[in-house]
Design a protein around this motif. Structure first.
Motif, PDB file in Angstrom:
ATOM      1  N   SER A  46       0.841  -1.202   0.000  1.00 53.40           N
ATOM      2  CA  SER A  46       0.000   0.000   0.000  1.00 53.40           C
ATOM      3  C   SER A  46       0.873   1.248   0.000  1.00 53.40           C
ATOM      4  O   SER A  46       2.054   1.200   0.341  1.00 53.40           O
ATOM      5  CB  SER A  46      -0.887  -0.002   1.242  1.00 53.40           C
ATOM      6  N   GLU A  55       0.596   3.570   2.067  1.00 50.70           N
ATOM      7  CA  GLU A  55       0.926   3.797   3.471  1.00 50.70           C
ATOM      8  C   GLU A  55       2.212   3.047   3.859  1.00 50.70           C
ATOM      9  O   GLU A  55       3.119   3.609   4.474  1.00 50.70           O
ATOM     10  CB  GLU A  55      -0.265   3.313   4.305  1.00 50.70           C
ATOM     11  N   TYR A  56       2.259   1.779   3.465  1.00 47.55           N
ATOM     12  CA  TYR A  56       3.437   0.977   3.806  1.00 47.55           C
ATOM     13  C   TYR A  56       4.681   1.508   3.110  1.00 47.55           C
ATOM     14  O   TYR A  56       5.741   1.690   3.711  1.00 47.55           O
ATOM     15  CB  TYR A  56       3.190  -0.492   3.428  1.00 47.55           C
ATOM     16  N   SER A  80       5.930   4.521   4.689  1.00 51.32           N
ATOM     17  CA  SER A  80       6.564   4.277   5.990  1.00 51.32           C
ATOM     18  C   SER A  80       7.986   3.775   5.865  1.00 51.32           C
ATOM     19  O   SER A  80       8.838   4.085   6.700  1.00 51.32           O
ATOM     20  CB  SER A  80       5.743   3.254   6.780  1.00 51.32           C
ATOM     21  N   VAL A  81       8.236   2.933   4.862  1.00 50.86           N
ATOM     22  CA  VAL A  81       9.563   2.299   4.818  1.00 50.86           C
ATOM     23  C   VAL A  81      10.532   2.961   3.845  1.00 50.86           C
ATOM     24  O   VAL A  81      11.732   2.666   3.886  1.00 50.86           O
ATOM     25  CB  VAL A  81       9.472   0.778   4.510  1.00 50.86           C
ATOM     26  N   VAL A 114      13.605   4.360   5.442  1.00 45.64           N
ATOM     27  CA  VAL A 114      14.543   3.321   5.898  1.00 45.64           C
ATOM     28  C   VAL A 114      15.472   2.940   4.754  1.00 45.64           C
ATOM     29  O   VAL A 114      16.688   2.800   4.930  1.00 45.64           O
ATOM     30  CB  VAL A 114      13.770   2.067   6.391  1.00 45.64           C
ATOM     31  N   LEU A 115      14.880   2.787   3.557  1.00 44.86           N
ATOM     32  CA  LEU A 115      15.696   2.395   2.407  1.00 44.86           C
ATOM     33  C   LEU A 115      16.657   3.514   2.009  1.00 44.86           C
ATOM     34  O   LEU A 115      17.821   3.257   1.674  1.00 44.86           O
ATOM     35  CB  LEU A 115      14.806   2.026   1.223  1.00 44.86           C
TER      36      LEU A 115
END
Lengths: 291, 776
Positions: free
Chosen positions: A263, A265-266, A269-270, A273-274
């Motif tokens: 999604s 959203e996901y 969110s990440v 981080v990447l």
């Protein structure tokens, strides 16, 4: 209906084949996308012009600090090249993620770029490396940054019925420069990325001289994380700075929801981080580590 | 442990060279003179009535030889699964499908089919078929489909429960058991749609002779029952239908126990209309959307235990999504319950389960057959119980696992178990003692270790009829021919059954050849499924070989003038027990006449001698198998990337009590493949639907099977408990590899993160969300 399959021996012959067929012919190199698209009717062509027998197009070269990748260079060729591994690690890593080993034996890096999928792994790496494509047109040679080769989702600015991208070139990483590529995927082969990020950094005296970050699929093509690049420029190489830059990458990112690959959203969110991991690895590759 | 000459050895598979060189025969490779190619028009809607269908334009297209619809094909109800051929009264098989119906019940349901001189023309003709649909309300979730306002999917099955069949298995007194329990844990789990994803898609070639005889080459796992289904659909005597594999199948994993989706009847129907052979090969997309899947659904476990850890009561409930047609939807919940109730000694249990019709791809048999759906929830709850009790989950299991002779709810005995040994070996391999000590404080990547155990069956009885036959003929040169009706879908049947025949007959494996998977040239068997092929068909082979051997020794006794009981048959030589083999007179001509005093004779000589005296040794094996529980313990180590939600399996130790490994290399391969399928079930494999009932995962590109690159270290270990009922002590092994895999992984993830997931697959996003939720 495919009627002819031509093997030009020089670049100019290839371009003249395209010209004489008046838009009905099309360049083929690895063919891993094209040979699926033709039977499915997505691409109509009567003649394929195979460029894999033009000697200079199969080469990876380093000249005056500039690395060039020919149009017939495969993903495995790039991934396994010591030069690329050493001086453009992001590209070696990206090239080793595409498709499967068998696909990488045939598919070309420039084909990956010209197919213009939003998250084409090597395109993301090439944008971070600041690569420029050399294009042979009927009227002469043209140079376009890889970043500008996207005309929309799945649409390249290159018309493979009249133009041939002969090579992409980018400066080899110098001392205190580092590059890296990271990818989030559902399995280790035969999977499109949920997200991928490439970064190149130049360091001096514990500071970032500059950084270039490309990320996908968060737009029609690889998207530059300009806010992050701005934060890094001249900043100390510290975890805090990197984290701040990574968070700001969201300012340019517009990921979509995919029923298959995560999604919005996901992905939102990440993504930081990447970006953070790509920067950390690029810094490490530059021969430094963030204290 | 007894040493054998052929059994127990990892001999090279007899099909290895032809498969490695690409010369092995598969249905999808077949070509017959004049053969036509079929393509199927499939419903774009999840639920609709066909108001009209006009095929005239398609029929006019040059090259089109036949168009089949519900108007010109048999209106005979059937069930694509073999259940309709071996369901034993008082149970009645559910027959709810036609080849084509005037109602379509899922996206992909068959509307019409075309046979043409090329696949391309057939494809083009499909576009010329005009269909007018009246859309009907659709339902996709089994719980919703049970509500009173849900649309009825089959008129004669009013509550959307196939056959109205609710399975209830009482054992002891569950209510009393919970009242007496010190601790009770109850949890409901949601399990996904998994696909068999076998290499070869559904395929059939049908040839209808002018004499009315029908030959069907297909990918079925059950040629004999498939012959029976086709005979019913087309009202043809079974003796006039021959069904065979050509000779191999590119995998199965349960997807074609019975028909290969509808490949066989569509090919036969078109062949009857066109009067030419017709071939149909499903595309991968058709295989994904229009052939049986594993049952998704909801499984509830309520477990009661005493303070000392003794399990005292269990309530198990399963509501499974059966999809649009019944297939194995009556049997799967039964096996789910039986297997779930058989692992632990629990005096008081109750199981309640059934399937529900929905407007999704039919669910049917898939490797494990309900058992993985039972064991992921049960083993999760067992771990929760261990935590509540403050016990080591390994010790808790050892305390409660079934032992030989224990009473249990199944109608056959727990005849053997090596589960305790499996647990001990697996724990050593994974380093169980490291559990809970793997992570440094603040680490972003967390490691964890978990385990799961389980059992399974070794054939299909008592859930349905199950029997097997085999012929062994000693050829005139002393070599052995074995005929058995079971297929080889990659499981190694065509090697391991000859190994058994060679061992019993006392000949080398090179002297044995096998004919298999052909309803005309082999005796009846219910086929390859239920982990039964080696166990059940192998028992028939043992019987047939013993019969043939007995005939050989009797004849040799007369020849050697020795009582047959004193004779041995080994390495193709018959000799007097205890006496040296020798006195070979081959070539002298004397032997054949039997004139000389002999102490031994080669099987070759004896067979030819018998031949000249008008006799052949023909062994027949006719058996009804018992059943036996294989046991297994899996241990998994995982690493959870807490920033991304991603799980990496580091290692799986899979220890299996297989009774006896007839071919250890094949057994290890079966288990490894099963483990990988279990990893997919746990982490990434799932077919999801959009709001209109369209399958979102309909290709290998989209469906996340683990690839070779994703394969972790798998440490397979074999434990041999030598079951008294199986051939050479063997038990079933075809399905066991994935039964406890998801359970072990989910328990390892809990160990790493402290999060108990009640839904699989554990995708990045699901795990990420749970981790974020947990941090709040």
């Amino acid at each position: 209906m495919l009627q002819d399959y031509l093997f030009p021996e020089t670049i100019s012959e290839a371009v003249s084949f395209l010209k004489s067929n008046e838009g009905q012919a099309r360049i083929i190199a690895g063919g891993t996308d094209l040979l699926l698209d033709i039977p499915e009717g997505k691409i109509k062509t009567s003649c394929l012009v195979d460029i894999t027998r033009i000697p200079e197009l199969s080469k990876i070269t380093l000249e005056d600090g500039v690395i060039s990748i020919g149009a017939a260079v495969t993903h495995n060729q790039a991934a396994n090249s010591e030069l690329i591994q050493e001086k453009a690690a992001a590209l070696a890593q990206a090239a080793s993620c595409v498709g499967s080993y068998q696909i990488r034996n045939s598919a070309t890096v420039i084909g990956n770029v010209c197919n213009a999928q939003p998250a084409a792994d090597t395109a993301v790496a090439l944008v971070a490396l600041g690569a420029v494509a050399e294009i042979a047109n009927p009227g002469g040679t043209e140079y376009v940054p890889v970043e500008k080769m996207y005309a929309g989702v799945g649409k390249s600015t290159i018309d493979s019925a009249s133009q041939l991208v002969t090579r992409v070139s980018f400066p080899a990483a110098q001392k205190k420069q580092g590059t890296a590529f990271v990818r989030l995927h559902q399995r280790k082969a035969l999977a499109l990325p949920m997200l991928n990020v490439a970064a190149m950094v130049a360091l001096e005296g514990g500071k970032f001289l500059w950084a270039r970050i490309a990320m996908a699929p968060v737009g029609p093509g690889p998207v530059r994380a300009l806010s992050a690049e701005e934060i890094l420029k001249g900043a100390e190489v510290t975890p805090e700075v990197i984290e701040k830059a990574a968070q700001s990458a969201l300012e340019q990112a517009n990921p979509r929801s995919s029923a298959l690959r995560g999604s919005k959203e996901y992905r939102t969110s990440v993504l930081p981080v990447l970006v953070r991991r790509a920067l950390e690895q690029a810094v490490a590759n530059a021969g430094s580590s963030c204290k | 442990m007894k040493e054998y000459n052929v059994v127990g050895h990892s001999v090279r598979r007899l099909d290895a060279v032809e498969k490695a060189t690409g010369t092995a025969g598969f249905t999808s490779d077949m070509k017959l003179p004049g053969m036509l190619y079929a393509k199927v028009l499939r419903s774009p809607y999840a639920h609709a009535r066909i108001l009209s269908i006009d095929t005239s334009e398609a029929e006019k297209l040059p090259g089109v030889k036949a168009v089949a619809t519900h108007k010109n094909t048999p209106r005979e109800l059937f069930n694509t699964s073999a259940t309709m051929t071996f369901t034993v009264p008082p149970m009645v098989p559910v027959l709810d499908q036609y080849i084509f119906d005037n109602v379509v019940r899922y996206v992909g349901d068959e509307v019409a089919a075309v046979a043409a001189v090329t696949e391309k023309i057939a494809e083009a003709a499909l576009k010329l078929i005009k269909v007018e649909y009246e859309l009907l309300p659709a339902v996709f979730d089994p719980l919703e489909a049970m509500t009173p306002e849900a649309p009825v999917i089959h008129e004669s099955h009013k509550k959307n429960i196939p056959g109205g069949e609710v399975i209830q298995i009482p054992y002891g007194d569950a209510e009393k058991g919970f009242a007496e329990s010190d601790l009770i844990i109850e949890k409901t789990f949601k399990v996904p749609v998994q696909k068999q994803a076998q290499m070869e898609t559904q395929a059939a070639v049908a040839q209808v002779g002018l004499d009315g005889k029908i030959t069907v080459w297909s990918t079925t796992q059950t040629p004999h029952p498939t012959k029976m289904i086709l005979a019913k659909i087309f009202s043809v005597p079974e003796s006039k239908i021959r069904v065979l594999n050509p000779p191999y199948i590119g995998g199965g994993f349960g997807v074609r126990i019975g028909l290969s989706a509808k490949a066989e009847p569509i090919a036969v129907a078109l062949s009857m209309l066109a009067k030419k052979p017709v071939k149909i090969v499903y595309t991968r997309k058709e295989d994904f959307i229009a052939s049986d899947t594993r049952h998704a659904g909801y499984v509830t476990v309520k477990l009661g235990a005493k303070k000392d850890g003794a399990f005292h009561a269990m309530y198990l409930k399963a509501i499974l999504n059966g999809g649009a047609y019944c297939s194995f939807s009556c049997e799967t919940p039964g096996v789910l319950g039986c297997m779930g109730m058989a692992v632990y000694r629990i005096p008081n249990q109750f199981y309640y389960g059934h399937s529900v019709y929905t407007n999704t791809t039919p669910s049917g048999a898939m490797r494990g057959f309900g058992n993985p759906q039972a064991m992921y929830p049960i083993e999760s709850v067992v771990d929760m119980m261990a935590e509540q009790l403050g016990m080591d989950p390994l010790e808790l299991r050892l305390k409660n696992i079934m032992q030989v002779g224990d009473p249990w709810p199944l109608p056959y005995k727990c005849s053997s178990t090596g589960l305790a040994e499996c647990i001990a070996k697996g724990a050593r391999s994974i380093g169980w003692e490291k559990r809970g000590k793997l992570n440094k404080p603040g680490a972003k990547k967390l490691r964890g270790i978990g385990m799961g155990v389980g059992t399974h069956c070794s054939n299909a009885w008592p859930w349905c009829g199950d029997y097997d036959n085999a012929y062994i003929t000693v050829q005139q040169d002393g070599s052995i021919h074995l005929a058995t009706g079971v297929p080889d879908m990659g499981t190694g049947t065509s090697t391991s059954l000859p190994q058994i025949a060679a061992e019993v007959m006392g000949v080398g494996l090179d002297k044995v050849s096998i004919t298999f998977a052909d309803s005309a040239s082999t005796p009846f068997t219910i086929g390859s499924h239920a982990s039964r092929t080696l166990y059940a068909a192998g028992t028939a082979v043992v019987e047939a070989a013993r019969d043939a051997r007995k005939q050989v020794l009797e004849y040799a006794g007369e020849f050697l003038k020795v009582a047959p009981e004193r004779l041995e048959l080994k390495d193709s030589v018959i000799y007097v027990t205890g006496q040296a083999v020798g006195n070979d007179c081959s070539g002298s001509g004397v032997c054949q006449t039997g004139e000389s005093e002999r102490k031994s004779i080669s099987l070759k000589e004896l067979a030819y001698n018998a031949h000249l005296r008008n006799k052949q040794f023909i062994g027949v094996g006719r058996i009804v198998p018992d059943n036996a529980p294989p046991w297994h313990a899996h241990f998994a180590e995982v690493e959870v990337d807490t920033e991304l939600g991603q799980i990496r399996v580091i290692k799986v130790a899979a220890v299996h009590d297989v009774g006896k490994a007839v071919n250890p290399m094949i057994v290890e391969g079966q288990i490894e493949g099963g483990v990988l399928m279990g990893i997919g079930y746990a982490l990434s494999e799932e077919i999801k639907y959009d709001e209109k009932g369209k399958q979102l995962h309909d290709s290998f590109h989209k469906y996340m099977l683990a690839t070779a690159d994703d394969t972790p270290e798998i440490d397979v270990m074999i434990v041999e408990s030598n079951d008294p009922t199986g051939p050479f002590g063997a038990k079933g092994v075809g399905e066991t590899g994935l039964v406890p895999t998801a359970a072990a992984i989910a328990n390892a993830v809990y160990d790493a993160t402290g999060i108990r997931f009640t839904e699989i697959p554990l995708t990045e996003e699901r795990v990420f969300r749970a981790l974020a939720e947990n941090r709040k």
